[in-house]
Design a protein around this motif. Structure first.
Motif, PDB file in Angstrom:
ATOM      1  N   CYS A   1      12.300  92.789 152.293  1.00 12.48           N
ATOM      2  CA  CYS A   1      12.424  92.032 151.047  1.00 12.48           C
ATOM      3  C   CYS A   1      11.511  92.628 149.975  1.00 12.48           C
ATOM      4  CB  CYS A   1      12.085  90.566 151.297  1.00 12.48           C
ATOM      5  SG  CYS A   1      12.267  89.521 149.858  1.00 12.48           S
ATOM      6  N   TRP A   2      10.280  92.950 150.354  1.00 11.13           N
ATOM      7  CA  TRP A   2       9.309  93.518 149.415  1.00 11.13           C
ATOM      8  C   TRP A   2       9.823  94.822 148.816  1.00 11.13           C
ATOM      9  CZ3 TRP A   2       6.165  97.629 148.271  1.00 11.13           C
ATOM     10  CH2 TRP A   2       5.030  97.376 147.482  1.00 11.13           C
ATOM     11  N   LEU A   3      10.358  95.691 149.668  1.00 14.00           N
ATOM     12  CA  LEU A   3      10.850  96.987 149.192  1.00 14.00           C
ATOM     13  C   LEU A   3      12.068  96.840 148.277  1.00 14.00           C
ATOM     14  CD1 LEU A   3      10.458  99.125 152.443  1.00 14.00           C
ATOM     15  CD2 LEU A   3       9.137  99.351 150.332  1.00 14.00           C
ATOM     16  N   ILE A   4      12.953  95.911 148.612  1.00 15.96           N
ATOM     17  CA  ILE A   4      14.146  95.692 147.786  1.00 15.96           C
ATOM     18  C   ILE A   4      13.748  95.199 146.399  1.00 15.96           C
ATOM     19  CG2 ILE A   4      16.193  94.226 147.472  1.00 15.96           C
ATOM     20  CD1 ILE A   4      16.537  94.356 150.560  1.00 15.96           C
ATOM     21  N   VAL A   5      12.867  94.204 146.359  1.00 12.47           N
ATOM     22  CA  VAL A   5      12.426  93.659 145.063  1.00 12.47           C
ATOM     23  C   VAL A   5      11.649  94.709 144.271  1.00 12.47           C
ATOM     24  CG1 VAL A   5      11.081  91.859 143.899  1.00 12.47           C
ATOM     25  CG2 VAL A   5      12.407  91.297 145.937  1.00 12.47           C
ATOM     26  N   LEU A   6      10.817  95.491 144.950  1.00  8.22           N
ATOM     27  CA  LEU A   6      10.070  96.550 144.259  1.00  8.22           C
ATOM     28  C   LEU A   6      11.026  97.589 143.677  1.00  8.22           C
ATOM     29  CD1 LEU A   6       7.220  97.661 143.569  1.00  8.22           C
ATOM     30  CD2 LEU A   6       7.446  99.108 145.595  1.00  8.22           C
TER      31      LEU A   6
ATOM     32  N   SER B   1      12.678  95.885 140.642  1.00  5.88           N
ATOM     33  CA  SER B   1      11.832  95.431 139.526  1.00  5.88           C
ATOM     34  C   SER B   1      10.681  96.362 139.172  1.00  5.88           C
ATOM     35  CB  SER B   1      11.249  94.058 139.856  1.00  5.88           C
ATOM     36  OG  SER B   1      10.268  94.165 140.881  1.00  5.88           O
ATOM     37  N   LYS B   2      10.205  97.135 140.146  1.00  5.04           N
ATOM     38  CA  LYS B   2       9.016  97.989 140.022  1.00  5.04           C
ATOM     39  C   LYS B   2       7.719  97.190 139.938  1.00  5.04           C
ATOM     40  CE  LYS B   2      11.314 101.911 139.791  1.00  5.04           C
ATOM     41  NZ  LYS B   2      12.458 101.649 140.630  1.00  5.04           N
TER      42      LYS B   2
ATOM     43  N   HIS C   1      -1.899  85.405 142.336  1.00  7.51           N
ATOM     44  CA  HIS C   1      -1.088  86.228 141.440  1.00  7.51           C
ATOM     45  C   HIS C   1      -0.820  85.542 140.096  1.00  7.51           C
ATOM     46  CE1 HIS C   1      -0.330  88.357 145.206  1.00  7.51           C
ATOM     47  NE2 HIS C   1       0.076  89.377 144.480  1.00  7.51           N
ATOM     48  N   ARG C   2      -1.618  84.519 139.775  1.00  6.54           N
ATOM     49  CA  ARG C   2      -1.359  83.748 138.555  1.00  6.54           C
ATOM     50  C   ARG C   2      -1.393  84.615 137.293  1.00  6.54           C
ATOM     51  NH1 ARG C   2      -6.232  83.168 140.577  1.00  6.54           N
ATOM     52  NH2 ARG C   2      -8.107  82.973 139.278  1.00  6.54           N
ATOM     53  N   LYS C   3      -2.321  85.570 137.227  1.00  8.86           N
ATOM     54  CA  LYS C   3      -2.383  86.454 136.055  1.00  8.86           C
ATOM     55  C   LYS C   3      -1.173  87.389 136.026  1.00  8.86           C
ATOM     56  CE  LYS C   3      -7.411  86.410 135.553  1.00  8.86           C
ATOM     57  NZ  LYS C   3      -8.652  87.217 135.609  1.00  8.86           N
ATOM     58  N   ASN C   4      -0.765  87.849 137.217  1.00  9.65           N
ATOM     59  CA  ASN C   4       0.413  88.727 137.290  1.00  9.65           C
ATOM     60  C   ASN C   4       1.664  88.001 136.807  1.00  9.65           C
ATOM     61  OD1 ASN C   4      -1.424  89.317 139.897  1.00  9.65           O
ATOM     62  ND2 ASN C   4      -0.657  91.236 139.067  1.00  9.65           N
ATOM     63  N   ILE C   5       1.771  86.725 137.146  1.00  2.00           N
ATOM     64  CA  ILE C   5       2.935  85.933 136.737  1.00  2.00           C
ATOM     65  C   ILE C   5       3.004  85.863 135.204  1.00  2.00           C
ATOM     66  CG2 ILE C   5       3.951  83.616 136.741  1.00  2.00           C
ATOM     67  CD1 ILE C   5       2.744  83.307 139.607  1.00  2.00           C
ATOM     68  N   ILE C   6       1.847  85.669 134.576  1.00  2.00           N
ATOM     69  CA  ILE C   6       1.797  85.646 133.108  1.00  2.00           C
ATOM     70  C   ILE C   6       2.188  87.002 132.539  1.00  2.00           C
ATOM     71  CG2 ILE C   6       0.257  85.421 131.107  1.00  2.00           C
ATOM     72  CD1 ILE C   6      -1.342  83.357 132.804  1.00  2.00           C
ATOM     73  N   HIS C   7       1.680  88.075 133.165  1.00  2.00           N
ATOM     74  CA  HIS C   7       1.992  89.429 132.688  1.00  2.00           C
ATOM     75  C   HIS C   7       3.476  89.763 132.856  1.00  2.00           C
ATOM     76  CE1 HIS C   7      -2.487  90.660 133.371  1.00  2.00           C
ATOM     77  NE2 HIS C   7      -2.299  90.056 132.214  1.00  2.00           N
ATOM     78  N   ILE C   8       4.066  89.294 133.954  1.00  2.00           N
ATOM     79  CA  ILE C   8       5.501  89.508 134.166  1.00  2.00           C
ATOM     80  C   ILE C   8       6.296  88.787 133.070  1.00  2.00           C
ATOM     81  CG2 ILE C   8       7.474  88.997 135.667  1.00  2.00           C
ATOM     82  CD1 ILE C   8       5.529  89.410 138.062  1.00  2.00           C
ATOM     83  N   LYS C   9       5.895  87.563 132.799  1.00  2.00           N
ATOM     84  CA  LYS C   9       6.554  86.767 131.763  1.00  2.00           C
ATOM     85  C   LYS C   9       6.430  87.436 130.392  1.00  2.00           C
ATOM     86  CE  LYS C   9       6.527  82.160 129.688  1.00  2.00           C
ATOM     87  NZ  LYS C   9       5.836  80.850 129.632  1.00  2.00           N
ATOM     88  N   ASP C  10       5.250  88.016 130.124  1.00  2.00           N
ATOM     89  CA  ASP C  10       5.002  88.686 128.840  1.00  2.00           C
ATOM     90  C   ASP C  10       5.473  90.141 128.818  1.00  2.00           C
ATOM     91  OD1 ASP C  10       3.792  86.339 128.049  1.00  2.00           O
ATOM     92  OD2 ASP C  10       1.745  87.037 128.431  1.00  2.00           O
ATOM     93  N   LYS C  11       5.985  90.600 129.976  1.00  2.00           N
ATOM     94  CA  LYS C  11       6.435  91.984 130.131  1.00  2.00           C
ATOM     95  C   LYS C  11       5.308  92.994 129.927  1.00  2.00           C
ATOM     96  CE  LYS C  11      11.178  90.893 128.880  1.00  2.00           C
ATOM     97  NZ  LYS C  11      12.317  91.153 127.988  1.00  2.00           N
TER      98      LYS C  11
ATOM     99  N   GLU D   1       3.134  93.452 132.714  1.00  2.00           N
ATOM    100  CA  GLU D   1       2.714  93.747 134.087  1.00  2.00           C
ATOM    101  C   GLU D   1       2.873  95.238 134.378  1.00  2.00           C
ATOM    102  OE1 GLU D   1       1.726  92.534 138.245  1.00  2.00           O
ATOM    103  OE2 GLU D   1       1.090  92.185 136.179  1.00  2.00           O
ATOM    104  N   ASN D   2       1.874  95.805 135.083  1.00  2.42           N
ATOM    105  CA  ASN D   2       1.937  97.218 135.469  1.00  2.42           C
ATOM    106  C   ASN D   2       3.062  97.438 136.489  1.00  2.42           C
ATOM    107  OD1 ASN D   2      -0.276  98.072 133.894  1.00  2.42           O
ATOM    108  ND2 ASN D   2      -1.694  97.363 135.465  1.00  2.42           N
ATOM    109  N   LYS D   3       3.805  98.516 136.287  1.00  6.58           N
ATOM    110  CA  LYS D   3       4.867  98.854 137.227  1.00  6.58           C
ATOM    111  C   LYS D   3       4.371  99.915 138.197  1.00  6.58           C
ATOM    112  CE  LYS D   3       8.816  97.583 134.376  1.00  6.58           C
ATOM    113  NZ  LYS D   3      10.160  97.971 133.903  1.00  6.58           N
ATOM    114  N   ILE D   4       4.994  99.934 139.361  1.00  7.45           N
ATOM    115  CA  ILE D   4       4.616 100.911 140.391  1.00  7.45           C
ATOM    116  C   ILE D   4       5.803 101.798 140.695  1.00  7.45           C
ATOM    117  CG2 ILE D   4       4.103 101.176 142.844  1.00  7.45           C
ATOM    118  CD1 ILE D   4       2.160  98.992 142.683  1.00  7.45           C
ATOM    119  N   ASN D   5       5.581 103.076 140.694  1.00  7.72           N
ATOM    120  CA  ASN D   5       6.608 104.036 141.099  1.00  7.72           C
ATOM    121  C   ASN D   5       6.110 104.761 142.336  1.00  7.72           C
ATOM    122  OD1 ASN D   5       8.544 103.804 138.868  1.00  7.72           O
ATOM    123  ND2 ASN D   5       6.838 104.543 137.626  1.00  7.72           N
TER     124      ASN D   5
END
Length: 193
Positions: free
Chosen positions: A127-132, A135-136, A176-186, A188-192
């Motif tokens: 599940c983690w790999l699929i979502v990553l 979404s990155k 992950h509360r700060k990450n949730i805010i960053h995702i909402k605000d677009k 959030e750091n992406k991972i490749n």
């Protein structure tokens, strides 16, 4: 007081609180991971140092300490298996040695899952790999995968396990509360990978 419960609580918390991300970066990079990236001691932030091998080593060691904690409890104190898992998880997030400021708990949770059941571990990883991939976002992958594990545990009809996974899910949302805010605000750091 129940001495077995006390033993379980002590070694579970202490094992969970070993900050491998901090230890590895201090020894191998001569840097304090708390002063880099997000300041978190977990594998994702270690990955941001540019050393993928170090990030992987942190992930494996953090997972392994949880696996060991649960495995010991399964052998010697099986009545406290869920307590052991939770305290190891909390030890990682709130380590006494680092003023109760640790990681976000995902690698430790993964170790707990594999100790409980290989299938639970693989469900989380898949599940983690699929979502990553879609979404990155590592944080979004962690949140959704944790929710999926909780929902899947309901099917297994083990109330204590479901309760544990629900509590862990709520804590993961909190870490992950700060990450949730960053995702909402677009932002959030992406991972490749």
């Amino acid at each position: 007081m129940n001495i077995e419960l006390l033993y379980t609580a002590i070694y579970s918390y202490i094992l969970g609180s070993v900050p491998f991300g901090l230890i590895l970066t201090k020894i191998l990079l001569k840097k304090d991971i708390r002063e880099l990236g997000s300041g978190n001691i977990g594998a994702t932030n270690v990955l941001r140092t540019g050393k993928k091998s170090l990030g992987l080593a942190t992930l494996l060691l953090d997972g392994f300490k949880a696996y060991v904690s649960v495995f010991i409890t399964l052998i010697y104190f099986p009545d406290y298996i869920y307590l052991s898992a939770l305290l190891c998880f909390l030890g990682h997030i709130f380590p006494i040695w680092l003023k109760f400021s640790g990681g976000k708990g995902i690698a430790v949770y993964l170790g707990v899952l594999f100790a409980f059941s290989i299938s639970l571990g693989f469900i989380f990883v898949t599940c983690w790999l699929i979502v990553l991939y879609l979404s990155k976002y590592s944080s979004l992958s962690s949140l959704i995968s944790s929710l999926v594990i909780f929902l899947y545990s309901i099917i297994l009809k083990n109330f204590n396990m479901s309760l544990l996974f629900f509590i862990i899910f709520i804590i993961i949302v909190y870490t992950h509360r700060k990450n949730i805010i960053h995702i909402k605000d677009k932002t959030e750091n992406k991972i490749n990978l």
